[in-house]
Design an enzyme around this catalytic site. Structure first.
Site, PDB file in Angstrom:
ATOM      1  N   GLU A   1     -18.943  -6.488   9.966  1.00 30.92           N
ATOM      2  CA  GLU A   1     -19.915  -5.798  10.802  1.00 30.92           C
ATOM      3  C   GLU A   1     -20.920  -6.763  11.440  1.00 30.92           C
ATOM      4  O   GLU A   1     -21.345  -6.561  12.590  1.00 30.92           O
ATOM      5  CB  GLU A   1     -20.659  -4.743   9.978  1.00 30.92           C
ATOM      6  CG  GLU A   1     -19.788  -3.592   9.508  1.00 30.92           C
ATOM      7  CD  GLU A   1     -19.038  -3.861   8.216  1.00 30.92           C
ATOM      8  OE1 GLU A   1     -18.297  -2.975   7.756  1.00 30.92           O
ATOM      9  OE2 GLU A   1     -19.195  -4.979   7.654  1.00 30.92           O
TER      10      GLU A   1
ATOM     11  N   ARG B   1     -25.196  -3.318   7.159  1.00 29.91           N
ATOM     12  CA  ARG B   1     -24.828  -4.694   6.834  1.00 29.91           C
ATOM     13  C   ARG B   1     -25.120  -5.654   7.986  1.00 29.91           C
ATOM     14  O   ARG B   1     -25.164  -6.861   7.792  1.00 29.91           O
ATOM     15  CB  ARG B   1     -23.332  -4.760   6.498  1.00 29.91           C
ATOM     16  CG  ARG B   1     -22.910  -3.824   5.404  1.00 29.91           C
ATOM     17  CD  ARG B   1     -21.469  -4.035   5.009  1.00 29.91           C
ATOM     18  NE  ARG B   1     -21.412  -4.437   3.604  1.00 29.91           N
ATOM     19  CZ  ARG B   1     -20.312  -4.860   3.006  1.00 29.91           C
ATOM     20  NH1 ARG B   1     -19.195  -4.973   3.687  1.00 29.91           N
ATOM     21  NH2 ARG B   1     -20.333  -5.193   1.741  1.00 29.91           N
TER      22      ARG B   1
ATOM     23  N   LYS C   1       0.844  -1.182   0.000  1.00 25.03           N
ATOM     24  CA  LYS C   1       0.000   0.000   0.000  1.00 25.03           C
ATOM     25  C   LYS C   1       0.889   1.244   0.000  1.00 25.03           C
ATOM     26  O   LYS C   1       1.852   1.329   0.756  1.00 25.03           O
ATOM     27  CB  LYS C   1      -0.901  -0.013   1.241  1.00 25.03           C
ATOM     28  CG  LYS C   1      -2.199   0.732   1.099  1.00 25.03           C
ATOM     29  CD  LYS C   1      -3.133   0.414   2.256  1.00 25.03           C
ATOM     30  CE  LYS C   1      -4.458   1.111   2.071  1.00 25.03           C
ATOM     31  NZ  LYS C   1      -5.417   0.788   3.150  1.00 25.03           N
TER      32      LYS C   1
END
Length: 644
Positions: free
Chosen positions: A377, A405, A289
């Protein structure tokens, strides 16, 4: 690559590319330069607009390789977690508009179907690409098509259960689907240089796959006691060298890990899997990243999403704030830390957003009482329910848009069992540049129908501190409190929150003709609107509801009986606070005697990205919109009469 005289990156090859078809006309030997130019162009674009940077920098070479090897857009590339898609946008005809990304009227910060034929599936939330890709692959097969479907999943998205559900289904269907696992956080199996690349190329090639398929055919004529042993021997041998046993068990042919920044490794492997004619394949690509930009490489979290920044120094522009008002997220974190110092039963849970929710601060203070469960979640909510069932006081801090969600878990695992889970709902309401995928529109509407649920909204930063205290002390079932993105309004802060009376609002200004009842973040504009209405001779009451459930029926009844106009204001979608109030008024017959009731809520559409102030204004939820709604309720001549 940089021309420090004009401060513009020089990109001679990238300038030739209007679409991936132009990219595919280049020689393979030129792709390294294309990748370098693409990376500098990305850095320049995001430095001017802000946006997501680190994940895009990590997939530059992968993006170039994918569009070079596959015949896009006929071949579908589905980007999971839209943060990765900036280089893809540049290569697919949107480069000239990249300096408008996340700006009003400009490009979305995520993949968006209506924006380009090269975006076959939208992405704002994570872990959806494999499911969508499998659907596309099955649709292709039903239609007799031959195109390739490629799902690129990464940036933590493999921590979500949905990804594994999709892989399990794909393996069972034996669908021809390619999944690229962009492993940019912690490598499942670290690449081992040239040997790893060689093995990846070997096992993805026709020769190995042909031998494997012939071995499978041969195993079918072996006695039963030998067949399973042969299968396990092949699996173990390849797994020993390459890893990937989990994916094999899910029915995927695993290739990797390979260096995602080495085009010499990527191109032959992608060509091999492109030409494979059967079954699902997973290519494990390891990337870094922030690759190629030192500030982003050294601070991946800080450069995941950035404000405008100076390319040379990496210094980001400071976000504007209202005076010295703290951010709501910081107020939540600091208030929760205060409560946790006095109560060792308080624990905090987030779903891969420790800094976004402020729980990184809580984690520094209470590392053993802080839990980051990954992009999961649903698990976060049921995990919290388990903690609550054993006497702990879990605070689940999740953005409004992501809490959607976990709705089934909120219903079955928390509400039905009447467990005291505390929901801290960040980013409630409009969120500006992140647009409709991240807007916190629906949480009030989906929480208020649940029996026993307490639903609060903070009007300002002081109220948020009170609500944290209230939730910490409340033990009679689930409780939630919502608060917006950004900084507070600059009110005086109490040293510590005070417990609020459940289901009781407050009146800030008393009047006689107009009543404005605000729920949550629109209180400051409601107060400003009342001041303007007073200049027209309209005596105005302003009240802060605090609770959407239970409603303050006594307060609402008084406002309805004592005023000609009752305005209900909330930064949420239909079905929320205003709907609850209208139901109460109807039940009590309070709308039958000339009361003019109007509700100001979010419009019934997905609002495109813009500045938060612009979104508020266009929805009529600012001071001017509130004043206008009052005059409309009073009639066309009201403005003239009052001015006269």
């Amino acid at each position: 690559m940089w021309d420090f005289v004009s401060d513009q990156p020089k990109t001679p090859l990238l300038d030739l590319i209007e679409s991936p078809a132009d990219l595919r006309r280049l020689r393979e030997s030129e792709l390294r330069q294309v990748a370098d130019e693409l990376r500098t162009d990305l850095i320049d674009a995001v430095s001017r607009t802000g946006g997501h940077l680190g994940a895009g920098l990590g997939v530059v070479e992968l993006t170039v390789a994918l569009h070079y090897v596959f015949d896009t857009p006929a071949d579908r590339i589905i980007w999971d977690v839209g943060h990765q898609a900036y280089p893809h946008k540049i290569l697919t005809g949107r480069r000239a508009r990249m300096r408008t990304v996340r700006q009003e009227g400009g490009l979305s910060g995520f993949a968006k179907r209506t924006e380009s034929d090269f975006d076959p599936f939208g992405a704002g939330h994570s872990s959806t690409s494999i499911s969508a890709g499998l659907g596309m692959a099955v649709a292709r097969d039903l239609s007799g098509g031959k195109n390739n479907i490629v799902a690129v999943i990464g940036d933590g998205a493999m921590s979500a259960g949905m990804a594994y559900e999709a892989m399990n289904n794909a393996g069972a269907l034996d669908a021809r689907l390619i999944v690229i696992l962009n492993d940019n956080d912690m490598s499942i199996a670290p690449p081992t240089g040239a040997m790893s690349a060689y093995l990846a190329r070997l096992v993805s090639g026709k020769t190995y796959r042909g031998l494997r398929d012939r071995a499978k055919t041969l195993s079918k004529i072996l006695p039963d006691f030998m067949r399973e042993g042969a299968r396990k021997t092949e699996e173990f041998t390849r797994g020993f060298f390459t890893g990937g046993t989990l994916f094999e068990e899910l029915g995927f042919y695993y290739v990797g890990p390979i260096d995602g920044h080495d085009l010499d490794h990527l191109l032959p492997v992608l060509k091999n899997v492109r030409d494979a004619q059967n079954g699902p394949i997973l290519v494990h690509v390891v990337t870094r990243k922030g690759k190629g930009y030192a500030p982003a490489e050294s601070s991946a979290d800080k450069y995941h999403g950035v404000a405008k920044f100076d390319v040379v120094t990496g210094t980001q522009a400071k976000a504007s704030s209202k005076g010295n008002a703290p951010s709501y997220t910081t107020v939540f974190a600091e208030s929760l830390i205060q409560e946790a110092r006095d109560d060792d039963k308080i624990v905090a849970i987030n779903a891969a957003m420790p800094s976004g929710t402020g729980l990184d601060l809580f984690g520094e203070a209470f590392p053993t009482r802080t839990f980051d469960v990954g992009i999961a979640e649903q698990h976060a909510v049921t995990f919290a329910a388990g903690l609550a069932s054993e006497g702990y006081k879990p605070f689940v801090a999740i953005y409004s848009t992501f809490l959607q969600r976990a709705y089934d878990q909120i219903v079955h695992d928390v509400a039905i069992q009447h467990l005291p889970v505390r929901f801290a709902i960040d980013r409630a309401g409009f969120v500006g540049a992140d647009g409709p995928t991240h807007a916190g529109s629906f949480d009030t509407g989906f929480l208020v129908p649940l029996p026993g649920m307490v639903v609060m909204a903070a009007a300002d930063e002081a109220e948020l501190r009170h609500m944290v205290r209230t939730a910490a002390l409340y033990e009679d079932g689930p409780i939630s409190f919502r608060y917006p993105r950004g900084n507070g309004v600059g009110v005086e802060m109490p040293a510590r929150g005070e417990a609020l009376a459940i289901g009781k609002g407050r009146v800030l200004v008393e009047g006689t003709k107009v009543a404005i009842l605000s729920f949550g973040s629109r209180l400051a504009d409601s107060l400003a609107a009342a001041e303007e209405l007073e200049t027209f001779g309209l005596s105005t009451t302003v009240a802060d509801a605090r609770f959407a459930k239970p409603l303050d029926a006594e307060l609402i009844t008084r406002l309805a009986r004592e005023h000609e106009v009752l305005l209900l204001v909330e930064e949420g979608a239909t079905g929320g606070f205003a709907s609850q109030v209208l139901h109460l008024l109807s039940e009590r017959g309070l709308m039958e005697h000339g009361l003019k009731v109007r509700s100001l809520i979010m419009p019934d559409l997905f609002v495109d990205h813009a500045s938060p102030d612009a979104m508020i204004k266009s929805s009529g939820l600012d001071k001017a919109g509130i004043v206008d709604a009052v005059f409309k309720a009073l009639g066309k001549g009201a403005t003239r009469v009052m001015q006269a």
